[in-house]
Design a protein around this motif. Sequence first.
Motif, PDB file in Angstrom:
ATOM      1  N   UNK A 157       2.493   1.890   1.797  1.00 30.28           N
ATOM      2  CA  UNK A 157       2.553   0.545   1.243  1.00 30.28           C
ATOM      3  C   UNK A 157       1.188   0.205   0.654  1.00 30.28           C
ATOM      4  N   UNK A 158       1.184  -0.338  -0.543  1.00 30.88           N
ATOM      5  CA  UNK A 158      -0.067  -0.689  -1.230  1.00 30.88           C
ATOM      6  C   UNK A 158      -0.421  -2.137  -0.895  1.00 30.88           C
ATOM      7  N   UNK A 159      -1.465  -2.314  -0.081  1.00 28.05           N
ATOM      8  CA  UNK A 159      -1.900  -3.662   0.276  1.00 28.05           C
ATOM      9  C   UNK A 159      -2.625  -4.324  -0.892  1.00 28.05           C
ATOM     10  N   UNK A 160      -3.495  -3.576  -1.535  1.00 28.07           N
ATOM     11  CA  UNK A 160      -4.136  -4.051  -2.760  1.00 28.07           C
ATOM     12  C   UNK A 160      -4.621  -2.845  -3.548  1.00 28.07           C
ATOM     13  N   UNK A 161      -4.832  -3.078  -4.833  1.00 29.11           N
ATOM     14  CA  UNK A 161      -5.227  -1.984  -5.719  1.00 29.11           C
ATOM     15  C   UNK A 161      -6.011  -2.566  -6.886  1.00 29.11           C
ATOM     16  N   UNK A 162      -6.964  -1.810  -7.419  1.00 30.95           N
ATOM     17  CA  UNK A 162      -7.745  -2.299  -8.545  1.00 30.95           C
ATOM     18  C   UNK A 162      -8.605  -1.196  -9.132  1.00 30.95           C
ATOM     19  N   UNK A 163      -9.583  -1.589  -9.913  1.00 34.01           N
ATOM     20  CA  UNK A 163     -10.450  -0.646 -10.599  1.00 34.01           C
ATOM     21  C   UNK A 163     -10.124  -0.556 -12.076  1.00 34.01           C
ATOM     22  N   UNK A 164     -11.056  -0.010 -12.845  1.00 31.32           N
ATOM     23  CA  UNK A 164     -10.868   0.023 -14.297  1.00 31.32           C
ATOM     24  C   UNK A 164      -9.689   0.896 -14.709  1.00 31.32           C
ATOM     25  N   UNK A 165      -9.417   1.988 -13.981  1.00 35.39           N
ATOM     26  CA  UNK A 165      -8.259   2.812 -14.313  1.00 35.39           C
ATOM     27  C   UNK A 165      -6.979   1.997 -14.208  1.00 35.39           C
ATOM     28  N   UNK A 166      -6.810   1.273 -13.117  1.00 39.24           N
ATOM     29  CA  UNK A 166      -5.605   0.461 -12.918  1.00 39.24           C
ATOM     30  C   UNK A 166      -5.554  -0.674 -13.938  1.00 39.24           C
ATOM     31  N   UNK A 167      -6.674  -1.360 -14.134  1.00 41.13           N
ATOM     32  CA  UNK A 167      -6.699  -2.481 -15.076  1.00 41.13           C
ATOM     33  C   UNK A 167      -6.323  -2.028 -16.489  1.00 41.13           C
ATOM     34  N   UNK A 168      -6.839  -0.872 -16.905  1.00 41.51           N
ATOM     35  CA  UNK A 168      -6.528  -0.369 -18.247  1.00 41.51           C
ATOM     36  C   UNK A 168      -5.036  -0.058 -18.384  1.00 41.51           C
ATOM     37  N   UNK A 169      -4.438   0.502 -17.336  1.00 44.98           N
ATOM     38  CA  UNK A 169      -3.008   0.818 -17.376  1.00 44.98           C
ATOM     39  C   UNK A 169      -2.163  -0.457 -17.418  1.00 44.98           C
ATOM     40  N   UNK A 170      -2.487  -1.422 -16.567  1.00 47.66           N
ATOM     41  CA  UNK A 170      -1.718  -2.666 -16.533  1.00 47.66           C
ATOM     42  C   UNK A 170      -1.815  -3.413 -17.859  1.00 47.66           C
ATOM     43  N   UNK A 171      -2.949  -3.301 -18.526  1.00 48.67           N
ATOM     44  CA  UNK A 171      -3.163  -4.020 -19.783  1.00 48.67           C
ATOM     45  C   UNK A 171      -2.245  -3.533 -20.891  1.00 48.67           C
ATOM     46  N   UNK A 172      -1.716  -2.308 -20.764  1.00 48.13           N
ATOM     47  CA  UNK A 172      -0.836  -1.773 -21.816  1.00 48.13           C
ATOM     48  C   UNK A 172       0.610  -1.662 -21.329  1.00 48.13           C
ATOM     49  N   UNK A 173       0.956  -2.398 -20.273  1.00 47.53           N
ATOM     50  CA  UNK A 173       2.350  -2.488 -19.868  1.00 47.53           C
ATOM     51  C   UNK A 173       2.769  -1.640 -18.689  1.00 47.53           C
ATOM     52  N   UNK A 174       1.833  -0.969 -18.039  1.00 47.07           N
ATOM     53  CA  UNK A 174       2.185  -0.173 -16.867  1.00 47.07           C
ATOM     54  C   UNK A 174       2.456  -1.085 -15.672  1.00 47.07           C
ATOM     55  N   UNK A 175       3.180  -0.543 -14.688  1.00 50.63           N
ATOM     56  CA  UNK A 175       3.425  -1.240 -13.435  1.00 50.63           C
ATOM     57  C   UNK A 175       3.148  -0.280 -12.279  1.00 50.63           C
ATOM     58  N   UNK A 176       2.546  -0.807 -11.223  1.00 52.12           N
ATOM     59  CA  UNK A 176       2.313   0.017 -10.036  1.00 52.12           C
ATOM     60  C   UNK A 176       3.658   0.331  -9.401  1.00 52.12           C
ATOM     61  N   UNK A 177       3.909   1.605  -9.135  1.00 54.67           N
ATOM     62  CA  UNK A 177       5.238   2.021  -8.669  1.00 54.67           C
ATOM     63  C   UNK A 177       5.277   2.405  -7.196  1.00 54.67           C
ATOM     64  N   UNK A 178       4.401   3.295  -6.754  1.00 52.91           N
ATOM     65  CA  UNK A 178       4.535   3.847  -5.406  1.00 52.91           C
ATOM     66  C   UNK A 178       3.252   4.560  -5.009  1.00 52.91           C
ATOM     67  N   UNK A 179       3.131   4.822  -3.709  1.00 57.33           N
ATOM     68  CA  UNK A 179       1.988   5.568  -3.193  1.00 57.33           C
ATOM     69  C   UNK A 179       2.459   6.484  -2.075  1.00 57.33           C
ATOM     70  N   UNK A 180       1.839   7.673  -1.993  1.00 57.39           N
ATOM     71  CA  UNK A 180       2.251   8.666  -1.009  1.00 57.39           C
ATOM     72  C   UNK A 180       1.048   9.445  -0.505  1.00 57.39           C
ATOM     73  N   UNK A 181       1.255  10.122   0.621  1.00 59.88           N
ATOM     74  CA  UNK A 181       0.225  10.942   1.240  1.00 59.88           C
ATOM     75  C   UNK A 181       0.871  12.237   1.720  1.00 59.88           C
ATOM     76  N   UNK A 182       0.139  13.328   1.557  1.00 61.05           N
ATOM     77  CA  UNK A 182       0.567  14.606   2.108  1.00 61.05           C
ATOM     78  C   UNK A 182      -0.662  15.298   2.697  1.00 61.05           C
ATOM     79  N   UNK A 183      -0.437  16.223   3.620  1.00 63.78           N
ATOM     80  CA  UNK A 183      -1.548  16.848   4.328  1.00 63.78           C
ATOM     81  C   UNK A 183      -1.307  18.345   4.507  1.00 63.78           C
ATOM     82  N   UNK A 184      -2.404  19.049   4.741  1.00 66.35           N
ATOM     83  CA  UNK A 184      -2.405  20.415   5.247  1.00 66.35           C
ATOM     84  C   UNK A 184      -1.616  21.390   4.370  1.00 66.35           C
ATOM     85  N   UNK A 185      -2.245  21.831   3.296  1.00 64.89           N
ATOM     86  CA  UNK A 185      -1.612  22.804   2.409  1.00 64.89           C
ATOM     87  C   UNK A 185      -2.689  23.721   1.830  1.00 64.89           C
TER      88      UNK A 185
END
Length: 241
Positions: A194-222
């Motif tokens: 679950x994304x509690x909050x998110x930001x930064x220039x990468x995210x801001x640039x994407x949102x500015x052109x119509x992107x939407x935050x979709x999902x977040x995941x984690x994987x381990x040990x590979x």
Amino acid sequence: MGSRLPSVSARMHERFIVNLRVPPQVLRDRLPACVTPQVVNGYAVVSFCMLDLRGVTLAPLPPIVGPRSISCAQRYAILAESGEPAVFVPERQTNFAVGARLSALGFAAPHRLVDIAIERESPATELRVQDGNDIMFEAALRPSGEFSSAVFATLDDFAAFMAAGVRSYGRSRHEGRLTVLDLHKDDGSYEPLFIEWIGGTFVDDCLAVGAQVDSALRTTDAHYVWKYHGLIADAVGSTRS
């Protein structure tokens, strides 16, 4: 196409992936001319990936003797000229100073040195990527009991999407040329976050052109192995404008 550079291997201790869904034409305008966006359920997918790597070594040394590196990259899901799923990576960054210097000497696409942090603030994990005064990416993520995405119906769908993206293309220091790299990995299961909050220039640039935050995941040990295949020419030698 071809390279005499050795493969790089590492143990992936932990990987975080934050997905944004993007109008396909928006992503098309940011890609080299020789590739196109991979469209999933009507969306193009741009991800920010952060990898905690242990035992980073050059083949044939096993990934038990090398140093730790936290790396990150933007990951654009694409279709190569062959029509096969692939990935476009504009740039890779690392917090490992020696690795950044070595990649600058031997690779066509060096890994830029930045500040990368993974901090545990129970129950959340806070991620941050900073280049000087520029906070490129930051987020607080915590475990979620269910997977929610407008792009991927199930975790299995997402896992298959990630597994198909073996080959990656990236910008190089040589104008009109792209690097070609394969990442062979044996990722296990993915944990939805679950994304509690998110930001930064990468995210801001994407949102500015119509992107939407979709999902977040984690994987381990590979086990991860990167094999460099050299350079190819972009079809027109530049990104679309």
